[in-house]
Design a protein around this motif. Structure first.
Motif, PDB file in Angstrom:
ATOM      1  N   HIS A  98      68.929  47.549  -4.320  1.00 55.32           N
ATOM      2  CA  HIS A  98      68.027  46.618  -5.001  1.00 55.32           C
ATOM      3  C   HIS A  98      68.773  45.366  -5.428  1.00 55.32           C
ATOM      4  N   SER A  99      68.186  44.198  -5.145  1.00 55.89           N
ATOM      5  CA  SER A  99      68.682  42.922  -5.643  1.00 55.89           C
ATOM      6  C   SER A  99      70.144  42.738  -5.231  1.00 55.89           C
ATOM      7  N   LEU A 100      71.040  42.467  -6.172  1.00 57.14           N
ATOM      8  CA  LEU A 100      72.449  42.311  -5.814  1.00 57.14           C
ATOM      9  C   LEU A 100      73.049  43.624  -5.302  1.00 57.14           C
ATOM     10  N   GLY A 101      72.466  44.751  -5.705  1.00 60.62           N
ATOM     11  CA  GLY A 101      72.873  46.031  -5.133  1.00 60.62           C
ATOM     12  C   GLY A 101      72.568  46.116  -3.645  1.00 60.62           C
ATOM     13  N   GLY A 102      71.611  45.310  -3.182  1.00 61.35           N
ATOM     14  CA  GLY A 102      71.333  45.239  -1.758  1.00 61.35           C
ATOM     15  C   GLY A 102      72.492  44.637  -0.986  1.00 61.35           C
ATOM     16  N   ALA A 103      73.154  43.641  -1.586  1.00 64.61           N
ATOM     17  CA  ALA A 103      74.342  43.066  -0.947  1.00 64.61           C
ATOM     18  C   ALA A 103      75.452  44.106  -0.861  1.00 64.61           C
ATOM     19  N   VAL A 104      75.618  44.887  -1.932  1.00 65.38           N
ATOM     20  CA  VAL A 104      76.610  45.973  -1.906  1.00 65.38           C
ATOM     21  C   VAL A 104      76.236  46.983  -0.823  1.00 65.38           C
ATOM     22  N   ALA A 105      74.946  47.321  -0.746  1.00 66.66           N
ATOM     23  CA  ALA A 105      74.487  48.275   0.266  1.00 66.66           C
ATOM     24  C   ALA A 105      74.759  47.766   1.677  1.00 66.66           C
ATOM     25  N   LEU A 106      74.516  46.497   1.914  1.00 68.40           N
ATOM     26  CA  LEU A 106      74.758  45.934   3.242  1.00 68.40           C
ATOM     27  C   LEU A 106      76.248  45.919   3.582  1.00 68.40           C
ATOM     28  N   SER A 107      77.078  45.595   2.594  1.00 67.87           N
ATOM     29  CA  SER A 107      78.523  45.635   2.816  1.00 67.87           C
ATOM     30  C   SER A 107      78.982  47.055   3.120  1.00 67.87           C
ATOM     31  N   LEU A 108      78.396  48.028   2.424  1.00 66.98           N
ATOM     32  CA  LEU A 108      78.706  49.434   2.688  1.00 66.98           C
ATOM     33  C   LEU A 108      78.223  49.842   4.077  1.00 66.98           C
ATOM     34  N   GLN A 118      69.000  54.814   7.998  1.00 68.37           N
ATOM     35  CA  GLN A 118      68.026  53.774   7.670  1.00 68.37           C
ATOM     36  C   GLN A 118      68.539  53.029   6.440  1.00 68.37           C
ATOM     37  N   ILE A 119      68.288  51.727   6.393  1.00 65.39           N
ATOM     38  CA  ILE A 119      68.588  50.957   5.191  1.00 65.39           C
ATOM     39  C   ILE A 119      67.284  50.384   4.642  1.00 65.39           C
ATOM     40  N   ILE A 120      67.090  50.553   3.339  1.00 67.63           N
ATOM     41  CA  ILE A 120      65.889  50.081   2.650  1.00 67.63           C
ATOM     42  C   ILE A 120      66.347  49.178   1.512  1.00 67.63           C
ATOM     43  N   LEU A 121      65.896  47.951   1.526  1.00 74.08           N
ATOM     44  CA  LEU A 121      66.302  46.961   0.529  1.00 74.08           C
ATOM     45  C   LEU A 121      65.097  46.505  -0.270  1.00 74.08           C
ATOM     46  N   SER A 122      65.240  46.415  -1.579  1.00 74.92           N
ATOM     47  CA  SER A 122      64.156  45.877  -2.389  1.00 74.92           C
ATOM     48  C   SER A 122      64.609  44.549  -2.993  1.00 74.92           C
ATOM     49  N   GLU A 123      64.005  43.483  -2.466  1.00 75.74           N
ATOM     50  CA  GLU A 123      64.292  42.106  -2.910  1.00 75.74           C
ATOM     51  C   GLU A 123      65.792  41.874  -3.035  1.00 75.74           C
ATOM     52  N   SER A 124      66.484  42.186  -1.959  1.00 74.67           N
ATOM     53  CA  SER A 124      67.940  42.131  -1.908  1.00 74.67           C
ATOM     54  C   SER A 124      68.460  40.705  -1.768  1.00 74.67           C
ATOM     55  N   ASN A 125      69.662  40.485  -2.312  1.00 72.49           N
ATOM     56  CA  ASN A 125      70.426  39.285  -1.968  1.00 72.49           C
ATOM     57  C   ASN A 125      70.816  39.382  -0.500  1.00 72.49           C
ATOM     58  N   LEU A 126      70.504  38.341   0.260  1.00 75.02           N
ATOM     59  CA  LEU A 126      70.900  38.273   1.662  1.00 75.02           C
ATOM     60  C   LEU A 126      71.852  37.109   1.920  1.00 75.02           C
ATOM     61  N   ASP A 127      71.764  36.107   1.076  1.00 76.89           N
ATOM     62  CA  ASP A 127      72.610  34.927   1.157  1.00 76.89           C
ATOM     63  C   ASP A 127      73.280  34.723  -0.198  1.00 76.89           C
ATOM     64  N   LYS A 128      74.188  33.768  -0.283  1.00 76.82           N
ATOM     65  CA  LYS A 128      74.809  33.500  -1.572  1.00 76.82           C
ATOM     66  C   LYS A 128      73.747  33.070  -2.570  1.00 76.82           C
ATOM     67  N   SER A 129      74.004  33.299  -3.850  1.00 82.95           N
ATOM     68  CA  SER A 129      73.001  33.098  -4.895  1.00 82.95           C
ATOM     69  C   SER A 129      72.445  31.684  -4.884  1.00 82.95           C
ATOM     70  N   ILE A 207      61.563  45.611   0.896  1.00 73.08           N
ATOM     71  CA  ILE A 207      60.437  45.841  -0.008  1.00 73.08           C
ATOM     72  C   ILE A 207      60.293  44.676  -0.972  1.00 73.08           C
ATOM     73  N   TYR A 208      59.070  44.175  -1.080  1.00 67.62           N
ATOM     74  CA  TYR A 208      58.731  43.148  -2.069  1.00 67.62           C
ATOM     75  C   TYR A 208      57.846  43.748  -3.158  1.00 67.62           C
ATOM     76  N   GLY A 209      58.002  43.266  -4.376  1.00 61.31           N
ATOM     77  CA  GLY A 209      56.990  43.472  -5.387  1.00 61.31           C
ATOM     78  C   GLY A 209      55.853  42.493  -5.141  1.00 61.31           C
ATOM     79  N   GLU A 210      54.627  42.942  -5.348  1.00 64.64           N
ATOM     80  CA  GLU A 210      53.455  42.102  -5.087  1.00 64.64           C
ATOM     81  C   GLU A 210      53.561  40.747  -5.779  1.00 64.64           C
TER      82      GLU A 210
END
Length: 258
Positions: A98-108, A118-129, A207-210
């Motif tokens: 989730h969020s910045l944890g998504g960047a950690v997940a992608l690095s992992l 499978q990787i599931i991201l909720s409103e993850s950081n994908l680029d620099k802030s 995943i997005y929040g509505e």
């Protein structure tokens, strides 16, 4: 709660490990959050309770150790989590961030691609802030200024604005840990977390929040073959705002690839 002594970092990582017969899901929380704070209710929902759910508190957050001698970059978090995955003998697992944890997940994920089902991201950081993001605001401080003044100001402002949950979770963090991971987020990575996401061969869901929609990036993700899920009645903090909806969105994305 369980604990694991990280051999490379020489500090204790603490986590929940909820049993289940279905494929394990490793949850990685975002900035100012904690797995022990965010995801127990999500993991307990009917949609996910058949899965083994592992909820970590990153170093510097929640109940895990808060060493002063650790670098706290996104990459350094991913490095000890790779060791943790080996310790748990997770030969195949689902990775959630989730969020910045998504960047950690992608690095992992970039380190253990062969293990990721499978990787599931909720409103993850994908680029620099970007401007306006909490990590960007934190990184704009001098480190000592943030530790001595900015951290308490951020908690107080969150409470005053009605964001009590984030203030409560953030108060469990080491100020230095919050600053350094924010600095890492503001600087970005090479390859970028977005490039890592697009390169992964496993199933990918965002995943997005509505209440976070519309988002112009949604089209970019869909064009790259990333599945989109939406949690109704929630914004960025969907684990707190609608844990049942988040659990169902995760389960739908898992079911979509069976």
């Amino acid at each position: 709660m369980k604990e694991y002594f990280i051999n490379t970092a020489k500090h204790m990582l603490r986590y929940h490990d909820f049993p289940g017969e279905d494929m394990p899901i490793l949850f990685i929380h975002g900035l100012g959050c904690a797995g022990s704070f965010d995801y127990p209710e999500v993991a307990a929902e009917d949609s996910l309770k058949s899965h083994r759910c592992i909820l970590v508190d990153l170093l510097g957050a929640g109940y895990s150790d808060k060493p002063d001698d650790f670098g706290y970059t996104v990459e350094e978090h991913a490095e000890y989590l790779e060791e943790f995955v080996d310790y748990l003998q997770l030969e195949t697992f689902i990775l959630f961030g989730h969020s910045l944890g998504g960047a950690v997940a992608l690095s992992l994920a970039n380190k253990c691609k062969e293990n990721i089902h499978q990787i599931i991201l909720s409103e993850s950081n994908l680029d620099k802030s970007s401007e306006g993001a909490p990590s960007k605001r934190i990184a704009s401080y001098d480190m000592n200024e943030f530790i001595c003044q900015g951290y308490d100001k951020l908690i107080n402002r969150s409470r005053e604005s009605g964001n009590e949950m984030w203030a409560a979770a953030l108060s469990t963090w080491s100020p230095k840990a919050a600053y350094l991971i924010s600095k890492s987020a503001a600087e970005g990575a090479e390859p970028s977390w977005r490039e890592i996401l697009y390169s992964l061969e496993c199933s990918r869901t965002f995943i997005y929040g509505e209440y976070s929609l519309p988002d112009p990036d949604r089209k970019n993700l869909e064009e790259q073959g990333v599945m989109i899920e939406i949690v109704k009645g929630a914004g960025h903090s969907m684990a707190w705002e609608n844990p049942q909806g988040l659990a169902k969105a995760i389960k739908r994305s898992i079911g979509a690839i069976k």
